[in-house]
Design a protein around this motif. Structure first.
Motif, PDB file in Angstrom:
ATOM      1  N   ASN A  35       0.852  -1.193   0.000  1.00 22.97           N
ATOM      2  CA  ASN A  35       0.000   0.000   0.000  1.00 22.97           C
ATOM      3  C   ASN A  35       0.888   1.243   0.000  1.00 22.97           C
ATOM      4  OD1 ASN A  35      -2.184   1.660   2.337  1.00 22.97           O
ATOM      5  ND2 ASN A  35      -2.293   1.655   0.132  1.00 22.97           N
ATOM      6  N   HIS A  36       0.644   2.153  -0.943  1.00 28.39           N
ATOM      7  CA  HIS A  36       1.462   3.356  -1.097  1.00 28.39           C
ATOM      8  C   HIS A  36       0.725   4.590  -0.581  1.00 28.39           C
ATOM      9  CE1 HIS A  36       2.684   7.035  -3.218  1.00 28.39           C
ATOM     10  NE2 HIS A  36       3.897   6.553  -3.121  1.00 28.39           N
ATOM     11  N   ASP A  37       1.514   5.502  -0.047  1.00 29.43           N
ATOM     12  CA  ASP A  37       0.973   6.797   0.348  1.00 29.43           C
ATOM     13  C   ASP A  37       2.131   7.729   0.677  1.00 29.43           C
ATOM     14  OD1 ASP A  37      -0.955   8.673   0.781  1.00 29.43           O
ATOM     15  OD2 ASP A  37      -1.325   8.133   2.863  1.00 29.43           O
ATOM     16  N   CYS A 249      -9.186   1.371   5.154  1.00 26.55           N
ATOM     17  CA  CYS A 249      -8.858   0.280   4.236  1.00 26.55           C
ATOM     18  C   CYS A 249      -7.419   0.368   3.722  1.00 26.55           C
ATOM     19  CB  CYS A 249      -9.828   0.280   3.048  1.00 26.55           C
ATOM     20  SG  CYS A 249     -11.554   0.005   3.501  1.00 26.55           S
ATOM     21  N   MET A 250      -6.656   1.335   4.207  1.00 29.71           N
ATOM     22  CA  MET A 250      -5.282   1.538   3.751  1.00 29.71           C
ATOM     23  C   MET A 250      -4.328   1.268   4.909  1.00 29.71           C
ATOM     24  SD  MET A 250      -5.944   2.372   0.671  1.00 29.71           S
ATOM     25  CE  MET A 250      -5.266   3.568  -0.450  1.00 29.71           C
ATOM     26  N   PRO A 251      -3.571   0.170   4.882  1.00 32.53           N
ATOM     27  CA  PRO A 251      -2.682  -0.156   6.013  1.00 32.53           C
ATOM     28  C   PRO A 251      -1.619   0.894   6.281  1.00 32.53           C
ATOM     29  CG  PRO A 251      -2.934  -2.038   4.526  1.00 32.53           C
ATOM     30  CD  PRO A 251      -3.547  -0.866   3.841  1.00 32.53           C
ATOM     31  N   LEU A 291       4.427  -5.424  12.780  1.00 34.36           N
ATOM     32  CA  LEU A 291       3.457  -4.330  12.801  1.00 34.36           C
ATOM     33  C   LEU A 291       2.901  -4.069  11.407  1.00 34.36           C
ATOM     34  CD1 LEU A 291       4.848  -1.625  15.257  1.00 34.36           C
ATOM     35  CD2 LEU A 291       2.726  -2.913  15.429  1.00 34.36           C
ATOM     36  N   HIS A 292       3.754  -4.075  10.392  1.00 34.44           N
ATOM     37  CA  HIS A 292       3.276  -3.910   9.013  1.00 34.44           C
ATOM     38  C   HIS A 292       2.209  -4.961   8.695  1.00 34.44           C
ATOM     39  CE1 HIS A 292       5.911  -0.835   7.180  1.00 34.44           C
ATOM     40  NE2 HIS A 292       6.808  -1.237   8.050  1.00 34.44           N
ATOM     41  N   THR A 293       2.466  -6.204   9.097  1.00 34.81           N
ATOM     42  CA  THR A 293       1.530  -7.294   8.809  1.00 34.81           C
ATOM     43  C   THR A 293       0.248  -7.153   9.620  1.00 34.81           C
ATOM     44  OG1 THR A 293       3.460  -8.709   8.427  1.00 34.81           O
ATOM     45  CG2 THR A 293       1.324  -9.789   8.644  1.00 34.81           C
ATOM     46  N   ALA A 294       0.370  -6.736  10.884  1.00 38.81           N
ATOM     47  CA  ALA A 294      -0.813  -6.554  11.722  1.00 38.81           C
ATOM     48  C   ALA A 294      -1.710  -5.441  11.182  1.00 38.81           C
ATOM     49  CB  ALA A 294      -0.392  -6.249  13.157  1.00 38.81           C
ATOM     50  N   PHE A 295      -1.114  -4.346  10.726  1.00 38.22           N
ATOM     51  CA  PHE A 295      -1.901  -3.263  10.146  1.00 38.22           C
ATOM     52  C   PHE A 295      -2.614  -3.736   8.880  1.00 38.22           C
ATOM     53  CE2 PHE A 295       1.315  -0.071  12.062  1.00 38.22           C
ATOM     54  CZ  PHE A 295       0.678  -0.178  13.291  1.00 38.22           C
ATOM     55  N   CYS A 299      -6.797  -4.011   8.187  1.00 41.18           N
ATOM     56  CA  CYS A 299      -7.486  -3.370   7.067  1.00 41.18           C
ATOM     57  C   CYS A 299      -8.244  -4.376   6.219  1.00 41.18           C
ATOM     58  CB  CYS A 299      -6.481  -2.608   6.206  1.00 41.18           C
ATOM     59  SG  CYS A 299      -5.799  -1.152   7.017  1.00 41.18           S
ATOM     60  N   TRP A 300      -7.725  -5.603   6.112  1.00 37.69           N
ATOM     61  CA  TRP A 300      -8.451  -6.629   5.363  1.00 37.69           C
ATOM     62  C   TRP A 300      -9.777  -6.965   6.040  1.00 37.69           C
ATOM     63  CZ3 TRP A 300      -8.133  -8.396   0.603  1.00 37.69           C
ATOM     64  CH2 TRP A 300      -6.953  -8.238  -0.107  1.00 37.69           C
ATOM     65  N   LYS A 301      -9.850  -6.837   7.353  1.00 30.03           N
ATOM     66  CA  LYS A 301     -11.127  -7.065   8.053  1.00 30.03           C
ATOM     67  C   LYS A 301     -12.153  -6.000   7.666  1.00 30.03           C
ATOM     68  CE  LYS A 301      -8.938  -9.293  12.039  1.00 30.03           C
ATOM     69  NZ  LYS A 301      -8.666  -9.205  13.491  1.00 30.03           N
ATOM     70  N   TRP A 302     -11.703  -4.758   7.533  1.00 29.45           N
ATOM     71  CA  TRP A 302     -12.611  -3.705   7.080  1.00 29.45           C
ATOM     72  C   TRP A 302     -13.078  -3.964   5.651  1.00 29.45           C
ATOM     73  CZ3 TRP A 302     -14.874   0.057   9.829  1.00 29.45           C
ATOM     74  CH2 TRP A 302     -14.345   0.381  11.075  1.00 29.45           C
TER      75      TRP A 302
END
Length: 345
Positions: A35-37, A249-251, A291-295, A299-302
C-alpha cells in the motif's frame, strides 16, 4: 476485486520472520500486498502540552516549521519498499513525475527480493496517481470549440458506425486534431468530436461540461488507464485504487500514524532533530515487519466487512463488531484494574 486475490497472499510466521506461501494452482504466482501513500512531517509539530516549573518556562516556536515529505510502500510480511524523502527547500512537492520514478524503484526492489512473485499495489485516488499520460484520450480539459488553450490529444480515438452495405457495426478511427495553416496541430473541440461520431442529441446549445461528460462515457475514452497503472501492469504486476474517504482500508495510514507519534514525542523543534527521529521511526526497530503485517490484517477485516453482499443491516453489524474489537485493543478490557498512585511529598 481485492477479495478474489486474498487466497494468494501469504501468512506471516512470527517465529521465522518469513512469509508462508499458500498452495497455488499451476500458473499462479505468489502475491504480496503493498500500500502506497505520502506523509508530511513538520519540525515544530510536537506535543501541545508539557509540564513546566514555576521558575522557568520555555517558549515554543510559532508555526509548524520546516517539513519533510515521505513516500513509501508498506508491504505485509516484508516492511518498507521505495522509501524516499523530499524537503521543500530542495525539490519542492511530490509530483506525478516523482510518483512514476518511485513506482519503478519499488518494483525493482520487489523483483530483486521476491523473484517470481507478483505485487498487488494499492494507491489512493490523488490527482497525481490517476493522471493519464500526455496525449492520452481525456475530455476533462477539452474546449467546446476547436483550438484555444486545450491540450492536443495525440492518441487515436475510435467509435462504431454501421456499415452502409451490410449494416454491421464497423470500428472507425478518429483523429483528435487537424493541421493548422502553419502545420501546427489544432485540437478539435468536444462539439466537433461529437458531431463526427454522429452522437444523438448533439446541439450547439449544449454546455461544455455536458459535452465533456458525454465524451468521457464513450468506450474509447473510458477504457484509457492512468499512466501509473499502465506502468505497473507492463511489468506484470497489479495496481488497484482504493475507495475514496476510507483510510481504514489503507494499512499505510496506520504506519504513518505510528511514525508521526514517535516524531511528535521526540520533537526537537529543528529540521536536524526531525531527520534524526524520522530515520529511527521508519526503521525496523520501531516499525517492525510484525506491525506492518498486523496493520494489513486489520485493514483486510474492514474490506471484508464492506464487501458483504447481504442487506445493509448485516454490513452495519459487522462494522460495529469490528469497531468494538478495535476499541478493545486500544483501551483494554472493561474490567476495573487498580491504578497505582504515586504520592509526592
Amino acid at each position: 476485486a481485492m477479495l478474489s486475490l486474498k487466497p494468494r497472499l501469504p501468512v506471516f510466521n512470527e517465529l521465522t520472520g518469513k512469509p508462508e506461501w499458500p498452495n497455488l494452482t499451476p500458473g499462479e504466482r505468489p502475491l504480496l500486498h503493498g500500500n502506497h501513500d505520502e506523509a508530511i512531517l513538520y519540525a515544530n509539530q510536537g506535543s501541545r502540552f508539557a509540564w513546566v516549573s514555576n521558575e522557568s518556562y520555555h517558549l515554543k516556536p510559532k508555526g509548524e516549521g520546516t517539513s519533510i515529505m515521505v513516500s513509501g510502500v508498506s508491504v505485509a510480511c516484508h516492511g518498507w519498499l521505495g522509501l524516499e524523502t523530499i524537503e521543500p527547500k530542495t525539490d519542492g512537492t511530490w509530483s506525478h513525475i516523482n510518483i512514476m520514478q518511485n513506482v519503478h524503484k519499488v518494483l525493482d526492489e520487489f523483483e530483486e527480493q521476491f523473484p517470481g512473485c507478483q505485487l498487488l499495489l494499492t494507491y489512493d485516488n490523488a490527482p497525481s496517481h490517476v493522471a493519464r499520460r500526455n496525449g492520452a484520450l481525456s475530455s476533462k480539459q477539452m474546449n467546446k470549440s476547436d483550438g484555444g488553450a486545450q491540450p492536443v490529444i495525440t492518441q487515436m480515438g475510435w467509435f462504431h458506425r454501421p456499415d452502409p452495405v451490410s449494416g454491421i457495426p464497423v470500428r472507425v478511427q478518429q483523429q483528435m486534431w487537424y493541421p493548422g495553416p502553419n502545420g501546427a496541430p489544432i485540437a478539435k473541440g468536444a462539439l466537433t468530436i461529437c458531431r463526427e461520431r454522429g452522437l444523438a442529441g448533439i446541439d450547439t446549445c449544449m454546455k461544455r461540461d455536458e459535452l465533456r461528460s458525454l465524451l468521457g462515457n464513450q468506450p474509447d475514452f473510458a477504457s484509457v488507464k492512468p499512466e501509473l497503472q499502465e506502468a505497473v501492469e507492463e511489468r506484470g504486476h497489479i495496481l488497484l485504487f482504493g475507495p475514496k474517504c476510507h483510510p481504514e482500508c489503507m494499512p499505510i495510514e496506520m504506519c504513518w500514524a505510528h511514525v508521526k507519534q514517535y516524531c511528535r514525542q521526540h520533537c526537537g523543534n529543528s529540521i536536524v532533530a526531525l531527520r534524526k527521529s524520522l530515520q529511527y521511526a521508519l526503521s525496523v526497530q520501531h516499525l517492525s515487519v510484525k506491525l506492518h503485517t498486523a496493520f494489513s490484517d486489520h485493514c483486510w477485516k474492514w474490506i471484508e466487512a464492506y464487501s458483504k453482499e447481504s442487506n445493509g443491516l448485516a454490513v452495519y453489524e459487522a462494522l460495529e463488531a469490528l469497531k468494538k474489537t478495535h476499541r478493545h485493543h486500544r483501551k483494554g478490557s472493561n474490567k476495573e484494574v487498580p491504578v497505582p498512585v504515586q504520592v509526592i511529598q
